[in-house]
Design a protein around this motif. Structure first.
Motif, PDB file in Angstrom:
ATOM      1  N   ILE A   1       2.490   6.311  -0.796  1.00  0.00           N
ATOM      2  CA  ILE A   1       1.328   5.420  -0.879  1.00  0.00           C
ATOM      3  C   ILE A   1       1.692   4.166  -1.668  1.00  0.00           C
ATOM      4  CG2 ILE A   1      -1.049   5.181  -1.679  1.00  0.00           C
ATOM      5  CD1 ILE A   1      -1.330   8.206  -1.517  1.00  0.00           C
ATOM      6  N   GLN A   2       1.256   3.025  -1.142  1.00  0.00           N
ATOM      7  CA  GLN A   2       1.400   1.757  -1.851  1.00  0.00           C
ATOM      8  C   GLN A   2       0.098   1.475  -2.583  1.00  0.00           C
ATOM      9  OE1 GLN A   2       1.695  -1.805   0.580  1.00  0.00           O
ATOM     10  NE2 GLN A   2       2.959  -2.785  -0.960  1.00  0.00           N
ATOM     11  N   ASN A   3       0.182   1.327  -3.904  1.00  0.00           N
ATOM     12  CA  ASN A   3      -0.970   0.993  -4.748  1.00  0.00           C
ATOM     13  C   ASN A   3      -2.163   1.897  -4.511  1.00  0.00           C
ATOM     14  OD1 ASN A   3       0.394  -1.173  -5.982  1.00  0.00           O
ATOM     15  ND2 ASN A   3      -0.050  -2.444  -4.202  1.00  0.00           N
ATOM     16  N   GLY A   4      -1.912   3.205  -4.583  1.00  0.00           N
ATOM     17  CA  GLY A   4      -2.976   4.191  -4.389  1.00  0.00           C
ATOM     18  C   GLY A   4      -4.157   3.945  -5.303  1.00  0.00           C
ATOM     19  N   LYS A   5      -5.338   4.148  -4.757  1.00  0.00           N
ATOM     20  CA  LYS A   5      -6.573   3.848  -5.486  1.00  0.00           C
ATOM     21  C   LYS A   5      -6.984   4.971  -6.439  1.00  0.00           C
ATOM     22  CE  LYS A   5     -11.400   2.667  -4.637  1.00  0.00           C
ATOM     23  NZ  LYS A   5     -12.433   2.531  -3.619  1.00  0.00           N
TER      24      LYS A   5
ATOM     25  N   HIS B   1      -7.689  -1.654   0.220  1.00  0.00           N
ATOM     26  CA  HIS B   1      -6.906  -2.850   0.535  1.00  0.00           C
ATOM     27  C   HIS B   1      -5.880  -2.646   1.639  1.00  0.00           C
ATOM     28  CE1 HIS B   1      -8.647  -4.928  -2.835  1.00  0.00           C
ATOM     29  NE2 HIS B   1      -8.273  -3.984  -3.647  1.00  0.00           N
ATOM     30  N   GLY B   2      -5.589  -1.413   2.014  1.00  0.00           N
ATOM     31  CA  GLY B   2      -4.571  -1.156   3.019  1.00  0.00           C
ATOM     32  C   GLY B   2      -3.190  -1.539   2.517  1.00  0.00           C
TER      33      GLY B   2
ATOM     34  N   PRO C   1       9.939   8.260  14.936  1.00  0.00           N
ATOM     35  CA  PRO C   1      11.391   8.230  14.769  1.00  0.00           C
ATOM     36  C   PRO C   1      11.866   9.536  14.126  1.00  0.00           C
ATOM     37  CG  PRO C   1      10.388   6.233  13.901  1.00  0.00           C
ATOM     38  CD  PRO C   1       9.276   7.193  14.183  1.00  0.00           C
ATOM     39  N   ARG C   2      13.042   9.982  14.489  1.00  0.00           N
ATOM     40  CA  ARG C   2      13.580  11.234  13.934  1.00  0.00           C
ATOM     41  C   ARG C   2      13.789  11.103  12.417  1.00  0.00           C
ATOM     42  NH1 ARG C   2      14.949  15.490  16.247  1.00  0.00           N
ATOM     43  NH2 ARG C   2      15.078  14.616  18.329  1.00  0.00           N
ATOM     44  N   ARG C   3      14.244   9.923  11.978  1.00  0.00           N
ATOM     45  CA  ARG C   3      14.449   9.663  10.548  1.00  0.00           C
ATOM     46  C   ARG C   3      13.565   8.495  10.146  1.00  0.00           C
ATOM     47  NH1 ARG C   3      18.803  11.036  13.086  1.00  0.00           N
ATOM     48  NH2 ARG C   3      19.352   8.941  13.736  1.00  0.00           N
ATOM     49  N   CYS C   4      12.544   8.790   9.343  1.00  0.00           N
ATOM     50  CA  CYS C   4      11.617   7.707   8.991  1.00  0.00           C
ATOM     51  C   CYS C   4      10.941   7.939   7.654  1.00  0.00           C
ATOM     52  CB  CYS C   4      10.579   7.505  10.092  1.00  0.00           C
ATOM     53  SG  CYS C   4       9.367   8.815  10.230  1.00  0.00           S
ATOM     54  N   VAL C   5      10.286   6.879   7.214  1.00  0.00           N
ATOM     55  CA  VAL C   5       9.478   6.901   5.999  1.00  0.00           C
ATOM     56  C   VAL C   5       8.105   6.357   6.382  1.00  0.00           C
ATOM     57  CG1 VAL C   5       9.230   5.982   3.670  1.00  0.00           C
ATOM     58  CG2 VAL C   5      11.508   6.553   4.547  1.00  0.00           C
ATOM     59  N   TYR C   6       7.066   7.152   6.114  1.00  0.00           N
ATOM     60  CA  TYR C   6       5.697   6.744   6.398  1.00  0.00           C
ATOM     61  C   TYR C   6       5.108   6.114   5.142  1.00  0.00           C
ATOM     62  CZ  TYR C   6       6.223   9.849  10.395  1.00  0.00           C
ATOM     63  OH  TYR C   6       6.667  10.451  11.547  1.00  0.00           O
ATOM     64  N   LEU C   7       4.500   4.956   5.300  1.00  0.00           N
ATOM     65  CA  LEU C   7       3.900   4.238   4.184  1.00  0.00           C
ATOM     66  C   LEU C   7       2.425   4.021   4.453  1.00  0.00           C
ATOM     67  CD1 LEU C   7       4.109   2.728   1.499  1.00  0.00           C
ATOM     68  CD2 LEU C   7       4.825   0.700   2.788  1.00  0.00           C
ATOM     69  N   LEU C   8       1.603   4.486   3.531  1.00  0.00           N
ATOM     70  CA  LEU C   8       0.154   4.332   3.615  1.00  0.00           C
ATOM     71  C   LEU C   8      -0.317   3.414   2.495  1.00  0.00           C
ATOM     72  CD1 LEU C   8       0.631   7.861   3.875  1.00  0.00           C
ATOM     73  CD2 LEU C   8      -1.310   7.219   5.272  1.00  0.00           C
ATOM     74  N   GLY C   9      -1.414   2.722   2.744  1.00  0.00           N
ATOM     75  CA  GLY C   9      -1.998   1.861   1.721  1.00  0.00           C
ATOM     76  C   GLY C   9      -3.265   2.473   1.162  1.00  0.00           C
ATOM     77  N   ALA C  10      -3.769   1.869   0.119  1.00  0.00           N
ATOM     78  CA  ALA C  10      -5.026   2.319  -0.469  1.00  0.00           C
ATOM     79  C   ALA C  10      -6.181   2.056   0.493  1.00  0.00           C
ATOM     80  CB  ALA C  10      -5.265   1.594  -1.795  1.00  0.00           C
ATOM     81  N   GLU C  11      -7.226   2.873   0.390  1.00  0.00           N
ATOM     82  CA  GLU C  11      -8.368   2.741   1.292  1.00  0.00           C
ATOM     83  C   GLU C  11      -9.052   1.384   1.208  1.00  0.00           C
ATOM     84  OE1 GLU C  11      -8.009   5.274  -0.868  1.00  0.00           O
ATOM     85  OE2 GLU C  11      -8.590   7.183   0.049  1.00  0.00           O
TER      86      GLU C  11
ATOM     87  N   GLY D   1       4.565   1.916   9.011  1.00  0.00           N
ATOM     88  CA  GLY D   1       3.362   1.576   8.276  1.00  0.00           C
ATOM     89  C   GLY D   1       2.146   2.142   8.990  1.00  0.00           C
ATOM     90  N   VAL D   2       1.254   2.736   8.233  1.00  0.00           N
ATOM     91  CA  VAL D   2       0.015   3.274   8.793  1.00  0.00           C
ATOM     92  C   VAL D   2      -1.086   2.294   8.409  1.00  0.00           C
ATOM     93  CG1 VAL D   2      -1.552   5.245   8.853  1.00  0.00           C
ATOM     94  CG2 VAL D   2       0.912   5.611   8.515  1.00  0.00           C
ATOM     95  N   GLU D   3      -1.587   1.569   9.411  1.00  0.00           N
ATOM     96  CA  GLU D   3      -2.505   0.466   9.120  1.00  0.00           C
ATOM     97  C   GLU D   3      -3.423   0.208  10.305  1.00  0.00           C
ATOM     98  OE1 GLU D   3      -4.052  -2.576   6.670  1.00  0.00           O
ATOM     99  OE2 GLU D   3      -2.740  -0.906   6.217  1.00  0.00           O
ATOM    100  N   LEU D   4      -4.683  -0.011  10.020  1.00  0.00           N
ATOM    101  CA  LEU D   4      -5.661  -0.388  11.037  1.00  0.00           C
ATOM    102  C   LEU D   4      -5.454  -1.877  11.315  1.00  0.00           C
ATOM    103  CD1 LEU D   4      -7.977   0.750  12.723  1.00  0.00           C
ATOM    104  CD2 LEU D   4      -9.533   0.161  10.868  1.00  0.00           C
ATOM    105  N   ASP D   5      -4.578  -2.166  12.282  1.00  0.00           N
ATOM    106  CA  ASP D   5      -4.158  -3.529  12.573  1.00  0.00           C
ATOM    107  C   ASP D   5      -4.065  -3.685  14.089  1.00  0.00           C
ATOM    108  OD1 ASP D   5      -1.738  -5.517  13.131  1.00  0.00           O
ATOM    109  OD2 ASP D   5      -2.429  -5.963  11.100  1.00  0.00           O
ATOM    110  N   GLU D   6      -4.375  -4.870  14.596  1.00  0.00           N
ATOM    111  CA  GLU D   6      -4.347  -5.084  16.053  1.00  0.00           C
ATOM    112  C   GLU D   6      -2.949  -4.902  16.647  1.00  0.00           C
ATOM    113  OE1 GLU D   6      -4.015  -9.933  16.305  1.00  0.00           O
ATOM    114  OE2 GLU D   6      -6.009  -9.033  16.090  1.00  0.00           O
ATOM    115  N   LYS D   7      -1.903  -5.091  15.832  1.00  0.00           N
ATOM    116  CA  LYS D   7      -0.534  -4.920  16.323  1.00  0.00           C
ATOM    117  C   LYS D   7      -0.067  -3.463  16.276  1.00  0.00           C
ATOM    118  CE  LYS D   7       0.571  -7.979  13.344  1.00  0.00           C
ATOM    119  NZ  LYS D   7       1.192  -8.802  12.344  1.00  0.00           N
ATOM    120  N   ALA D   8      -0.845  -2.597  15.653  1.00  0.00           N
ATOM    121  CA  ALA D   8      -0.446  -1.202  15.493  1.00  0.00           C
ATOM    122  C   ALA D   8      -0.618  -0.425  16.793  1.00  0.00           C
ATOM    123  CB  ALA D   8      -1.270  -0.552  14.382  1.00  0.00           C
TER     124      ALA D   8
END
Length: 152
Positions: free
Chosen positions: A15-19, A111-112, A99-109, A83-90
């Protein structure tokens, strides 16, 4: 049975900058149950969580990064940033190929993900929802989807 190390995968989630600290403990517990290789935070520091009843932080590597730049320079070699994000490009999760090898990144509720995180992500993925989800719920759904699609 011989294991082919070139076909083995791994994933980390964080999580980036978890709330709220409670969300960290819930996400870590899910990560341990769903086979994450490591967990991490960017920005806000981890503190012991009562909801981390399985003591995930003691059972798998935990990393803390002061900034996104610090995190990004330490991505495992060959790992894709998702990146897990509510975005039009997502891309919708339903059609996403993990991906077989990856890192999932979530943002705070509230600010995302940061703009920098969105720009540096190799992939962006989103859910079928008009509003954001709780970060620990979103992370758990991502990990379940990976497992359901048999990504190892």
């Amino acid at each position: 049975m011989k294991v082919d190390n070139l076909q083995q995968g791994f994933f980390g989630i964080g999580i980036q900058n978890g709330k709220t600290p409670e969300n960290l403990g819930v996400l870590w517990r899910s990560a341990q149950n769903m086979g994450a290789s490591f967990i991490f935070t960017i920005g806000n520091r981890y503190a012991k969580q009562a909801c981390d009843t399985h003591k995930a932080v003691g059972a798998m590597p935990y990393f803390h990064y002061e900034s996104f730049d610090d995190f990004y320079t330490h991505l495992p070699k060959g790992a894709m940033l998702v990146g897990v994000e509510l975005d039009e490009k997502a891309e919708p999760l339903e059609s996403f190929e993990h991906p077989r090898r990856c890192v999932y990144l979530l943002g705070a509720e509230d600010h995302g993900l940061s703009k920098q995180a969105v720009e540096k992500s190799h992939f962006l993925v989103k859910f079928k929802s008009t509003l954001s989800l709780n970060v620990s719920v979103a992370g758990s759904i991502i990990m379940y989807d990976r497992s359901a699609k048999n990504i190892k």
